[in-house]
Design an enzyme around this catalytic site. Sequence first.
Site, PDB file in Angstrom:
ATOM      1  CG  PHE A  99      -0.149  -0.202   2.676  1.00 51.44           C
ATOM      2  CD1 PHE A  99       0.426   0.578   3.248  1.00 51.44           C
ATOM      3  CD2 PHE A  99      -0.370  -1.555   3.056  1.00 51.44           C
ATOM      4  CE1 PHE A  99       0.949   0.474   4.440  1.00 51.44           C
ATOM      5  CE2 PHE A  99       0.308  -1.721   4.264  1.00 51.44           C
ATOM      6  CZ  PHE A  99       0.988  -0.705   4.914  1.00 51.44           C
ATOM      7  CE1 TYR A 149       8.399  -1.476  -5.007  1.00 51.67           C
ATOM      8  CE2 TYR A 149       6.856  -0.266  -6.398  1.00 51.67           C
ATOM      9  CZ  TYR A 149       7.126  -1.099  -5.297  1.00 51.67           C
ATOM     10  OH  TYR A 149       6.041  -1.823  -4.817  1.00 51.67           O
ATOM     11  CE  LYS A 164       6.479  -7.222  -4.945  1.00 51.47           C
ATOM     12  NZ  LYS A 164       6.006  -8.436  -5.650  1.00 51.47           N
ATOM     13  N   PRO A 190       7.351  -6.420 -13.354  1.00 57.12           N
ATOM     14  CG  PRO A 190       5.507  -7.578 -13.120  1.00 57.12           C
ATOM     15  CD  PRO A 190       6.818  -7.036 -12.597  1.00 57.12           C
ATOM     16  NE  ARG A 201      -4.511  -4.060  -0.547  1.00 62.68           N
ATOM     17  CZ  ARG A 201      -5.428  -4.886  -1.220  1.00 62.68           C
ATOM     18  NH1 ARG A 201      -5.368  -5.311  -2.386  1.00 62.68           N
ATOM     19  NH2 ARG A 201      -6.241  -6.022  -0.146  1.00 62.68           N
TER      20      ARG A 201
HETATM   21  C1  HXC Z   1      -0.539   2.552   6.403  1.00 58.36           C
HETATM   22  C2  HXC Z   1      -1.264   0.543   6.929  1.00 58.36           C
HETATM   23  C3  HXC Z   1      -2.049   0.778   6.005  1.00 58.36           C
HETATM   24  C4  HXC Z   1      -1.984   1.900   4.981  1.00 58.36           C
HETATM   25  C5  HXC Z   1      -2.308  -1.408   6.374  1.00 58.36           C
HETATM   26  N1  HXC Z   1      -1.571  -0.627   7.270  1.00 58.36           N
HETATM   27  N2  HXC Z   1      -2.948  -0.353   5.555  1.00 58.36           N
HETATM   28  N3  HXC Z   1      -0.635   1.378   7.325  1.00 58.36           N
HETATM   29  N4  HXC Z   1      -1.158   2.887   5.549  1.00 58.36           N
HETATM   30  N5  HXC Z   1      -2.748   2.355   3.871  1.00 58.36           N
HETATM   31  C6  HXC Z   1      -1.151  -1.368   8.548  1.00 58.36           C
HETATM   32  C7  HXC Z   1      -2.227  -1.550   9.688  1.00 58.36           C
HETATM   33  O1  HXC Z   1      -2.526  -0.536  10.644  1.00 58.36           O
HETATM   34  C8  HXC Z   1      -1.454  -2.583  10.547  1.00 58.36           C
HETATM   35  O2  HXC Z   1      -0.547  -2.131  11.363  1.00 58.36           O
HETATM   36  C9  HXC Z   1      -0.591  -3.405   9.563  1.00 58.36           C
HETATM   37  O3  HXC Z   1      -0.580  -2.337   8.386  1.00 58.36           O
HETATM   38  C10 HXC Z   1      -1.397  -4.616   9.165  1.00 58.36           C
HETATM   39  O4  HXC Z   1      -2.531  -4.336   8.682  1.00 58.36           O
HETATM   40  P1  HXC Z   1      -3.654  -5.019   8.357  1.00 58.36           P
HETATM   41  O5  HXC Z   1      -4.908  -4.734   7.690  1.00 58.36           O
HETATM   42  O6  HXC Z   1      -3.977  -5.892   9.731  1.00 58.36           O
HETATM   43  O7  HXC Z   1      -2.960  -6.550   7.356  1.00 58.36           O
HETATM   44  P2  HXC Z   1      -3.704  -7.613   6.563  1.00 58.36           P
HETATM   45  O8  HXC Z   1      -5.341  -7.681   6.904  1.00 58.36           O
HETATM   46  O9  HXC Z   1      -2.760  -8.783   7.081  1.00 58.36           O
HETATM   47  O10 HXC Z   1      -3.627  -7.236   5.139  1.00 58.36           O
HETATM   48  C11 HXC Z   1      -2.414  -7.180   4.544  1.00 58.36           C
HETATM   49  C12 HXC Z   1      -2.278  -5.814   3.603  1.00 58.36           C
HETATM   50  C13 HXC Z   1      -3.434  -5.792   2.567  1.00 58.36           C
HETATM   51  C14 HXC Z   1      -1.002  -5.860   2.870  1.00 58.36           C
HETATM   52  C15 HXC Z   1      -2.179  -4.502   4.673  1.00 58.36           C
HETATM   53  O11 HXC Z   1      -3.320  -4.706   1.776  1.00 58.36           O
HETATM   54  C16 HXC Z   1      -3.379  -6.867   1.874  1.00 58.36           C
HETATM   55  O12 HXC Z   1      -4.198  -7.811   2.123  1.00 58.36           O
HETATM   56  N6  HXC Z   1      -2.956  -6.888   0.601  1.00 58.36           N
HETATM   57  C17 HXC Z   1      -3.086  -8.276  -0.029  1.00 58.36           C
HETATM   58  C18 HXC Z   1      -2.938  -7.876  -1.808  1.00 58.36           C
HETATM   59  C19 HXC Z   1      -2.089  -6.698  -2.148  1.00 58.36           C
HETATM   60  O13 HXC Z   1      -1.607  -5.680  -1.358  1.00 58.36           O
HETATM   61  N7  HXC Z   1      -1.989  -6.399  -3.665  1.00 58.36           N
HETATM   62  C20 HXC Z   1      -1.282  -5.453  -3.952  1.00 58.36           C
HETATM   63  C21 HXC Z   1       0.220  -5.877  -4.468  1.00 58.36           C
HETATM   64  S1  HXC Z   1       0.591  -4.730  -5.697  1.00 58.36           S
HETATM   65  P3  HXC Z   1      -0.847  -1.799  13.000  1.00 58.36           P
HETATM   66  O14 HXC Z   1       0.293  -1.188  13.628  1.00 58.36           O
HETATM   67  O15 HXC Z   1      -2.044  -0.549  12.864  1.00 58.36           O
HETATM   68  O16 HXC Z   1      -1.514  -3.239  13.684  1.00 58.36           O
HETATM   69  C22 HXC Z   1       2.393  -4.660  -5.666  1.00 58.36           C
HETATM   70  C23 HXC Z   1       2.846  -4.158  -7.255  1.00 58.36           C
HETATM   71  C24 HXC Z   1       3.385  -2.653  -6.930  1.00 58.36           C
HETATM   72  O17 HXC Z   1       2.897  -5.273  -4.857  1.00 58.36           O
HETATM   73  C25 HXC Z   1       4.005  -2.037  -8.274  1.00 58.36           C
HETATM   74  C26 HXC Z   1       2.734  -1.535  -8.970  1.00 58.36           C
HETATM   75  C27 HXC Z   1       3.493  -0.553 -10.145  1.00 58.36           C
HETATM   76  P1  NAP Z   2      -3.525  -8.910  -6.402  1.00 57.98           P
HETATM   77  O1  NAP Z   2      -4.581  -9.294  -7.218  1.00 57.98           O
HETATM   78  O2  NAP Z   2      -3.573  -8.109  -5.192  1.00 57.98           O
HETATM   79  O3  NAP Z   2      -2.501 -10.260  -6.068  1.00 57.98           O
HETATM   80  C1  NAP Z   2      -1.980 -10.416  -4.687  1.00 57.98           C
HETATM   81  C2  NAP Z   2      -2.228 -11.724  -4.354  1.00 57.98           C
HETATM   82  O4  NAP Z   2      -1.423 -12.102  -3.151  1.00 57.98           O
HETATM   83  C3  NAP Z   2      -3.652 -12.065  -4.068  1.00 57.98           C
HETATM   84  O5  NAP Z   2      -4.212 -13.174  -4.740  1.00 57.98           O
HETATM   85  C4  NAP Z   2      -3.696 -12.507  -2.521  1.00 57.98           C
HETATM   86  O6  NAP Z   2      -4.693 -13.343  -2.232  1.00 57.98           O
HETATM   87  C5  NAP Z   2      -2.254 -12.924  -2.545  1.00 57.98           C
HETATM   88  N1  NAP Z   2      -1.637 -12.760  -0.866  1.00 57.98           N
HETATM   89  C6  NAP Z   2      -1.678 -11.580  -0.282  1.00 57.98           C
HETATM   90  N2  NAP Z   2      -1.109 -11.918   0.860  1.00 57.98           N
HETATM   91  C7  NAP Z   2      -1.092 -13.292   1.159  1.00 57.98           C
HETATM   92  C8  NAP Z   2      -0.528 -14.124   2.023  1.00 57.98           C
HETATM   93  N3  NAP Z   2      -0.221 -13.495   3.290  1.00 57.98           N
HETATM   94  N4  NAP Z   2      -0.330 -15.285   1.908  1.00 57.98           N
HETATM   95  C9  NAP Z   2      -0.807 -15.881   0.682  1.00 57.98           C
HETATM   96  N5  NAP Z   2      -1.283 -15.117  -0.501  1.00 57.98           N
HETATM   97  C10 NAP Z   2      -1.292 -13.758  -0.303  1.00 57.98           C
HETATM   98  O7  NAP Z   2      -2.385  -7.969  -7.226  1.00 57.98           O
HETATM   99  P2  NAP Z   2      -1.592  -8.091  -8.599  1.00 57.98           P
HETATM  100  O8  NAP Z   2      -1.533  -6.663  -8.954  1.00 57.98           O
HETATM  101  O9  NAP Z   2      -2.071  -9.292  -9.166  1.00 57.98           O
HETATM  102  O10 NAP Z   2      -0.137  -8.264  -8.100  1.00 57.98           O
HETATM  103  C11 NAP Z   2       0.533 -10.037  -8.198  1.00 57.98           C
HETATM  104  C12 NAP Z   2       2.026  -9.831  -8.149  1.00 57.98           C
HETATM  105  O11 NAP Z   2       2.322  -8.658  -9.383  1.00 57.98           O
HETATM  106  C13 NAP Z   2       2.639  -9.243  -6.795  1.00 57.98           C
HETATM  107  O12 NAP Z   2       3.912  -9.764  -6.623  1.00 57.98           O
HETATM  108  C14 NAP Z   2       2.829  -7.615  -7.312  1.00 57.98           C
HETATM  109  O13 NAP Z   2       3.502  -7.057  -6.340  1.00 57.98           O
HETATM  110  C15 NAP Z   2       3.213  -7.726  -8.621  1.00 57.98           C
HETATM  111  N6  NAP Z   2       3.283  -6.594  -9.276  1.00 57.98           N
HETATM  112  C16 NAP Z   2       2.075  -6.049  -9.710  1.00 57.98           C
HETATM  113  C17 NAP Z   2       1.922  -4.977 -10.528  1.00 57.98           C
HETATM  114  C18 NAP Z   2       0.730  -4.232 -11.045  1.00 57.98           C
HETATM  115  O14 NAP Z   2       0.841  -3.199 -11.445  1.00 57.98           O
HETATM  116  N7  NAP Z   2      -0.452  -4.934 -10.961  1.00 57.98           N
HETATM  117  C19 NAP Z   2       3.248  -4.230 -10.991  1.00 57.98           C
HETATM  118  C20 NAP Z   2       4.341  -4.798 -10.430  1.00 57.98           C
HETATM  119  C21 NAP Z   2       4.608  -6.098  -9.677  1.00 57.98           C
HETATM  120  P3  NAP Z   2      -5.442 -13.333  -0.728  1.00 57.98           P
HETATM  121  O15 NAP Z   2      -6.036 -12.071  -0.550  1.00 57.98           O
HETATM  122  O16 NAP Z   2      -6.428 -14.392  -0.998  1.00 57.98           O
HETATM  123  O17 NAP Z   2      -4.471 -13.930   0.004  1.00 57.98           O
END
Ligand code: HXC
Ligand code: NAP
Length: 285
Positions: A99, A149, A164, A190, A201
């Site tokens: 995020f 990044y 990463k 990517p 996010r």
């Molecule tokens: C500040 C935050 C926050 C935010 C959560 N936290 N969101 N802090 N700003 N926006 C803090 C919470 O307050 C908490 O800390 C801790 O992080 C954990 O939060 P939870 O909500 O309890 O965590 P959880 O339910 O385990 O969820 C994990 C998550 C969530 C990472 C926060 O976003 C998630 O489930 N993500 C999975 C999918 C995802 O992120 N996909 C995107 C990947 S994209 P405290 O101290 O309050 O307890 C990517 C590509 C990038 O990576 C490149 C693109 C170009």
């Molecule tokens: P996404 O749909 O949010 O994918 C993330 C996946 O990770 C979800 O299916 C989630 O499933 C799983 N996940 C998260 N926390 C997990 C945990 N604790 N245990 C097991 N699984 C977990 O986002 P996306 O864009 O497809 O991203 C996929 C990959 O591409 C990531 O590595 C991301 O960093 C990378 N990426 C994406 C972009 C982009 O622009 N989209 C760019 C660069 C890199 P659950 O919620 O069911 O756990």
Amino acid sequence: MLPPGCFSGKVAFITGGGTGLGKAMTSNLSTLGAECVIASRKLDVLQKTADEITNQTGNKVHAIQCDVRDPQAVAGCMDRLQELTGLPDVIINNAAGNFVSPSEKLSANAWRTVTDIVLNGTAYVTLELGKRLIQAQKGAVFLAITTIYAESGSGFVVPSAAAKSGVETLCKSLAAEWGRYGLRFNVIQPGPIRTKGAFSRLDPTGMFEKAMIGRIPTGRLGTPGEIGNLAAYLCSDYASWVSGAVIRMDGGEYVSMAGEFNELRRVTPEQWAMMEAMIRSTKGS
Ligand code: HXC
Ligand code: NAP
């Protein structure tokens, strides 16, 4: 697209395979004949994707619930994977958490949450499966999905950037160490690709998408299918000599941001004529 059936008889394990890019990679591999196993936290989401892809391709996709942050859960997931399909030929570490946030607002738990999913989760899956593959004397290919990044670092996504980078180092290190066991390791970085998980996010208001596209020389975001194709190639026998590679796939975004003079794209033909005249007039001075 690779030749039909080129993954027949192969098993692919994909973390985060229920959504976004993981779903696209699963779909490609399944279309090419692989039996796939997808794993993440939300079993209902996984099962829906598994059924959808199985129906589309006729090749079975299985779903296993697993939080990759928990090494015990990862070991249990691998037991279940072995029961269902045997050890995999392809392992894709795709699950991630992320995020945008000013770093001064991050709690220790926020840092731990992202780095646990991205770096530790990848390590637990890789170590658990690597040990089992080595023990069984079975070769396989690992692929990790990072970001552009991971190389440059980036503000506002610091836990993700740090984790990463660690994933890339892990993959390069094991490509060197475990090549002797028939294990290949590669990475795709990517650029931005619209998925609900990422964009909700990283750009929750949608205000940065236009700027993002503006700095991509190919003029658009990537598509999940494009990652699916590259992933399939890297995990196929056509890439049997590719290991330790980090492949950027971003429509040119990274080099476009890096080159100091790339802003000169804005210069009009009239301005070029004027600038050229000015430069030429300095001859001899
Ligand atoms: C500040 C935050 C926050 C935010 C959560 N936290 N969101 N802090 N700003 N926006 C803090 C919470 O307050 C908490 O800390 C801790 O992080 C954990 O939060 P939870 O909500 O309890 O965590 P959880 O339910 O385990 O969820 C994990 C998550 C969530 C990472 C926060 O976003 C998630 O489930 N993500 C999975 C999918 C995802 O992120 N996909 C995107 C990947 S994209 P405290 O101290 O309050 O307890 C990517 C590509 C990038 O990576 C490149 C693109 C170009
Ligand atoms: P996404 O749909 O949010 O994918 C993330 C996946 O990770 C979800 O299916 C989630 O499933 C799983 N996940 C998260 N926390 C997990 C945990 N604790 N245990 C097991 N699984 C977990 O986002 P996306 O864009 O497809 O991203 C996929 C990959 O591409 C990531 O590595 C991301 O960093 C990378 N990426 C994406 C972009 C982009 O622009 N989209 C760019 C660069 C890199 P659950 O919620 O069911 O756990």
